[in-house]
Design a protein around this motif. Structure first.
Motif, PDB file in Angstrom:
ATOM      1  N   LEU A 184      73.932  46.202  -9.275  1.00  0.00           N
ATOM      2  CA  LEU A 184      73.327  45.416  -8.337  1.00  0.00           C
ATOM      3  C   LEU A 184      73.774  44.983  -6.898  1.00  0.00           C
ATOM      4  N   ALA A 185      74.939  44.370  -7.001  1.00  0.00           N
ATOM      5  CA  ALA A 185      75.764  44.192  -5.907  1.00  0.00           C
ATOM      6  C   ALA A 185      76.166  45.090  -5.093  1.00  0.00           C
ATOM      7  N   MET A 186      76.293  46.551  -5.569  1.00  0.00           N
ATOM      8  CA  MET A 186      76.382  47.490  -4.423  1.00  0.00           C
ATOM      9  C   MET A 186      75.194  48.171  -4.151  1.00  0.00           C
ATOM     10  N   PHE A 187      74.048  48.073  -4.846  1.00  0.00           N
ATOM     11  CA  PHE A 187      72.923  48.511  -4.353  1.00  0.00           C
ATOM     12  C   PHE A 187      72.505  47.300  -3.270  1.00  0.00           C
ATOM     13  N   PHE A 188      72.573  46.080  -3.649  1.00  0.00           N
ATOM     14  CA  PHE A 188      72.216  45.349  -2.478  1.00  0.00           C
ATOM     15  C   PHE A 188      73.032  45.498  -1.151  1.00  0.00           C
ATOM     16  N   TRP A 189      74.246  45.965  -1.152  1.00  0.00           N
ATOM     17  CA  TRP A 189      75.048  45.997   0.069  1.00  0.00           C
ATOM     18  C   TRP A 189      74.729  47.235   0.649  1.00  0.00           C
ATOM     19  N   SER A 190      74.482  48.385  -0.031  1.00  0.00           N
ATOM     20  CA  SER A 190      74.090  49.367   0.576  1.00  0.00           C
ATOM     21  C   SER A 190      72.649  49.347   1.308  1.00  0.00           C
ATOM     22  N   MET A 191      71.780  48.667   0.650  1.00  0.00           N
ATOM     23  CA  MET A 191      70.316  48.381   1.211  1.00  0.00           C
ATOM     24  C   MET A 191      70.425  47.263   2.740  1.00  0.00           C
ATOM     25  N   THR A 192      71.574  46.443   2.377  1.00  0.00           N
ATOM     26  CA  THR A 192      71.778  45.544   3.563  1.00  0.00           C
ATOM     27  C   THR A 192      72.129  46.370   4.951  1.00  0.00           C
ATOM     28  N   LEU A 193      73.072  47.193   4.515  1.00  0.00           N
ATOM     29  CA  LEU A 193      73.609  48.071   5.644  1.00  0.00           C
ATOM     30  C   LEU A 193      72.572  49.015   6.340  1.00  0.00           C
ATOM     31  N   SER A 194      71.815  49.594   5.261  1.00  0.00           N
ATOM     32  CA  SER A 194      70.613  50.127   5.759  1.00  0.00           C
ATOM     33  C   SER A 194      69.745  49.577   6.721  1.00  0.00           C
ATOM     34  N   MET A 195      69.690  48.225   6.428  1.00  0.00           N
ATOM     35  CA  MET A 195      68.664  47.560   7.139  1.00  0.00           C
ATOM     36  C   MET A 195      68.958  47.363   8.352  1.00  0.00           C
ATOM     37  N   LEU A 196      70.529  46.991   8.439  1.00  0.00           N
ATOM     38  CA  LEU A 196      71.066  46.664   9.857  1.00  0.00           C
ATOM     39  C   LEU A 196      71.205  47.911  10.649  1.00  0.00           C
ATOM     40  N   ILE A 197      71.504  49.006  10.139  1.00  0.00           N
ATOM     41  CA  ILE A 197      71.335  50.312  10.917  1.00  0.00           C
ATOM     42  C   ILE A 197      69.849  50.557  11.460  1.00  0.00           C
ATOM     43  N   SER A 198      68.869  50.360  10.522  1.00  0.00           N
ATOM     44  CA  SER A 198      67.611  50.572  11.349  1.00  0.00           C
ATOM     45  C   SER A 198      67.265  49.454  12.306  1.00  0.00           C
ATOM     46  N   LEU A 199      67.675  48.209  12.052  1.00  0.00           N
ATOM     47  CA  LEU A 199      67.292  47.106  12.989  1.00  0.00           C
ATOM     48  C   LEU A 199      68.041  47.365  14.360  1.00  0.00           C
ATOM     49  N   SER A 200      69.169  48.228  14.238  1.00  0.00           N
ATOM     50  CA  SER A 200      69.974  48.385  15.465  1.00  0.00           C
ATOM     51  C   SER A 200      69.035  49.022  16.366  1.00  0.00           C
ATOM     52  N   TYR A 201      68.293  50.222  16.244  1.00  0.00           N
ATOM     53  CA  TYR A 201      67.260  50.726  16.928  1.00  0.00           C
ATOM     54  C   TYR A 201      66.138  49.962  17.606  1.00  0.00           C
ATOM     55  N   LEU A 202      65.902  48.883  17.003  1.00  0.00           N
ATOM     56  CA  LEU A 202      64.891  48.200  17.891  1.00  0.00           C
ATOM     57  C   LEU A 202      65.404  47.651  19.126  1.00  0.00           C
ATOM     58  N   VAL A 203      66.731  47.672  19.337  1.00  0.00           N
ATOM     59  CA  VAL A 203      67.205  47.384  20.580  1.00  0.00           C
ATOM     60  C   VAL A 203      67.904  48.424  21.234  1.00  0.00           C
ATOM     61  N   PRO A 204      67.362  49.407  21.819  1.00  0.00           N
ATOM     62  CA  PRO A 204      68.038  50.670  22.064  1.00  0.00           C
ATOM     63  C   PRO A 204      69.460  50.419  22.951  1.00  0.00           C
ATOM     64  N   LEU A 205      70.082  51.321  22.818  1.00  0.00           N
ATOM     65  CA  LEU A 205      71.481  51.290  23.139  1.00  0.00           C
ATOM     66  C   LEU A 205      72.537  49.849  22.913  1.00  0.00           C
ATOM     67  N   PHE A 206      71.782  48.702  23.428  1.00  0.00           N
ATOM     68  CA  PHE A 206      72.933  47.411  22.984  1.00  0.00           C
ATOM     69  C   PHE A 206      72.586  47.328  21.604  1.00  0.00           C
ATOM     70  N   GLY A 207      71.799  47.527  20.649  1.00  0.00           N
ATOM     71  CA  GLY A 207      71.654  47.551  19.279  1.00  0.00           C
ATOM     72  C   GLY A 207      72.684  48.347  18.671  1.00  0.00           C
ATOM     73  N   GLN A 208      72.829  49.595  19.179  1.00  0.00           N
ATOM     74  CA  GLN A 208      73.728  50.649  18.678  1.00  0.00           C
ATOM     75  C   GLN A 208      75.259  50.132  19.051  1.00  0.00           C
ATOM     76  N   MET A 209      75.353  49.655  20.162  1.00  0.00           N
ATOM     77  CA  MET A 209      76.649  49.290  20.642  1.00  0.00           C
ATOM     78  C   MET A 209      77.207  47.920  19.679  1.00  0.00           C
ATOM     79  N   ALA A 210      76.166  47.179  19.263  1.00  0.00           N
ATOM     80  CA  ALA A 210      76.652  46.050  18.617  1.00  0.00           C
ATOM     81  C   ALA A 210      76.917  46.231  17.050  1.00  0.00           C
ATOM     82  N   LEU A 211      76.257  47.443  16.537  1.00  0.00           N
ATOM     83  CA  LEU A 211      76.592  48.077  15.317  1.00  0.00           C
ATOM     84  C   LEU A 211      77.840  48.769  15.398  1.00  0.00           C
ATOM     85  N   ILE A 212      78.373  49.262  16.317  1.00  0.00           N
ATOM     86  CA  ILE A 212      79.716  50.083  16.485  1.00  0.00           C
ATOM     87  C   ILE A 212      80.586  48.837  16.304  1.00  0.00           C
TER      88      ILE A 212
END
Length: 253
Positions: free
Chosen positions: A27-55
């Motif tokens: 459950l802990a690792m599934f939660f973390w994997s889902m959290t990181l997937s959401m962060l990656i998806s959210l980064s695309y809501l702000v083009p360029l700057f979102g990806q820069m922040a994620l990097i």
């Protein structure tokens, strides 16, 4: 710090150990994997700057993943408030932030080096009236993408072990990048097998999905079905980072 030289089958060992870590606290690792997937998806809501922040945040997120896996591997429970504990030390936060900036600069430099030699070809793919020949543009992008792929492998070697070396052992930035590169080069065949295996796993899932759609299964239902599967498999991928580090730098652990 000395990096061990491991046999090629270490690539499979890392994946197996990552799976074992996930089995201990799924459950802990599934939660973390889902959290990181959401962060990656959210980064695309702000083009360029979102990806820069994620990097920039990637080394910190990687260190949080490694710290959680070390805790799970030692038999300790991983609870919600513990994920940010590795970043509570201000010095560690600052060093990982600087590492993130270096990672961003390296990716940017890699993009320039991959694009500039082919700039004329890319420009020629755009017609004079501002209309884009999509087929010609795709053809023109092939060489820059392959070049960047090769450069990114080198960048990944520099930064693969750097978050752990900086966060756990306080190794200076330049030395951490050097040690990481040397460690990856010494174990290049194990990492090659590791990468090929993961590529085969993810490609296999996509081929299976295509086959099921071809047999008449609803694409929408299949995507709903595959979501938890992809999150779970990605959790094993993240968990496998820890045994890869420990086995290579076992003398430092």
């Amino acid at each position: 710090m000395q990096a061990a030289i491991l046999p090629i089958n270490a690539g499979w060992f890392w994946i197996d150990q990552g799976y074992r870590i996930c089995r201990r606290q799924p459950l802990a690792m599934f939660f973390w994997s889902m959290t990181l997937s959401m962060l990656i998806s959210l980064s695309y809501l702000v083009p360029l700057f979102g990806q820069m922040a994620l990097i920039i945040a990637t080394p910190s997120l990687t260190f949080m993943t490694l710290a959680a896996c070390r805790r799970i591997d030692s038999g300790q429970p991983m609870q919600l408030g513990m994920w940010t504990r590795p970043l509570r030390d201000a010095r560690v936060r600052k060093r990982l932030f600087v590492l993130g900036l270096a990672y961003l600069a390296s990716c940017f430099a890699g993009g320039l080096l991959a694009t500039l030699p082919f700039l004329d070809t890319l420009t020629a793919a755009i017609e004079g009236q501002g209309q884009i020949d999509e087929y010609a543009l795709l053809q023109a992008m092939r060489a820059p993408m392959i070049t960047f792929g090769v450069l990114y492998v080198l960048i990944s070697m520099l930064f693969w072990h750097a978050p752990a070396l900086i966060g756990w052992h306080g190794v200076p930035l330049g030395q951490a990048l050097f040690f990481s590169m040397v460690a990856c080069w010494r174990n290049k065949w194990a990492f090659l097998l590791y990468g090929i295996t993961w590529a085969a796993i993810f490609i296999g899932i996509q081929l299976l999905a295509s086959l099921l759609v071809g047999l008449g299964l609803s694409a929408t239902f299949l995507q709903f079905l595959l979501l938890p599967v992809n999150v779970a498999i990605t959790a094993v991928l993240y968990a496998s980072f820890y045994p890869a580090y420990v086995s290579v730098f076992r003398s430092a652990e």
